[in-house]
Design an enzyme around this catalytic site. Structure first.
Site: not given
Ligand code: GLP
Length: 253
Positions: A68, A139, A141, A146
């Protein structure tokens, strides 16, 4: 799905997954990797970089597709996932420039929908994703799919959920600077990968891990769709697994 693998320290999960990736890198003429950003996968990338240094692991035939990207940021913006990946993956691992792909940012196509379609095509032309690394958002995702995202969704433009923007606010120096929109691989794009490898660490993921692994499967918690995949492996540390039913745990010491 097979039960999640529980580890005492996240480094154990990171090393196991890095070893699996390294074996694939060594064993294949070409390997296509899907790359998550965020805190969760960072240790895996560090371990792979160490293997490149200490064991001469060669990533010259690895092709990558990021999950993403925020919309509206220049690619060299300090918070752009492209920049993040450049610093932690592309450069330390030595991924050839022409093998790197980030959704939504290719200049060859004028509009975002065209860029999304081109991304899907590029994944297909690469022969599909062999192994996709994933974290889970607070959340539920996956990538930027989302809550409300459909099982059939492909790479597309999305509006970011308020929690996602809140979680990014510190890094951006305030909520107002966090982009409102992004481009993400869809749930269906993710499920088409041959191997899905999911990591979740820390107490702040415990409740969403329970919902994703044990709650109803559906768009409320997009990560729950991953349970339908044939080759899914999930690693959790004890904090992230704290709310799971005990019968479902496999402890790896
Ligand atoms: C981000 C990314 C995701 C990621 C998630 C968790 O916003 N778009 O691909 O897996 O949030 O992030 P973290 O690993 O820092 O908790």
């Amino acid at each position: 799905m097979s039960p999640p693998i529980l580890v005492d320290r996240r480094e154990q999960a990171e090393q196991e997954l890095a070893r699996e990736i390294a074996d694939l890198v060594r064993g294949r003429r070409r390997l296509v990797l899907g790359l998550a950003t965020g805190d969760t996968p960072s240790g895996v990338y560090r371990e792979l970089a160490r293997m490149r240094r200490d064991e001469a692991l060669d990533f010259g035939r690895v092709v990558t597709f990021n999950l993403d990207e925020f919309l509206g940021l220049p690619p060299d913006h300090p918070r752009a996932f492209e920049r993040w990946t450049e610093e932690r993956v592309f450069e330390p691992l030595g991924i050839p420039r022409e093998n790197r792909h980030v959704p939504g940012v290719d200049a060859a196509h004028a509009t975002v929908p065209e860029r999304c379609a081109a991304y899907e095509l590029a994944i297909r032309e690469a022969g599909g994703i062999d192994l996709l690394l994933l974290g889970i958002g607070r959340n539920g995702h996956v990538a930027f799919n989302e809550p409300g995202s459909s099982r059939e969704a492909r790479t597309r433009e999305v509006e970011l959920h308020p929690w996602t923007r809140e979680d990014a606010a510190t890094a951006f120096g305030g909520l107002a600077s966090v982009p409102e929109r992004a481009v993400t691989m869809g749930v269906a794009t993710i499920l088409a990968a041959k191997r899905l490898r999911v990591l979740a660490f820390g107490a702040r993921k415990a409740s969403i891990v329970r919902r994703a692994l044990e709650g109803p499967v559906g768009p409320e918690v997009p990560a729950s769709f991953l349970r339908g995949h044939r080759d899914l492996r999930v690693w959790l540390d004890r904090e992230a697994a704290a709310e799971l039913g005990t019968g479902r745990r496999t402890v790896r010491s």
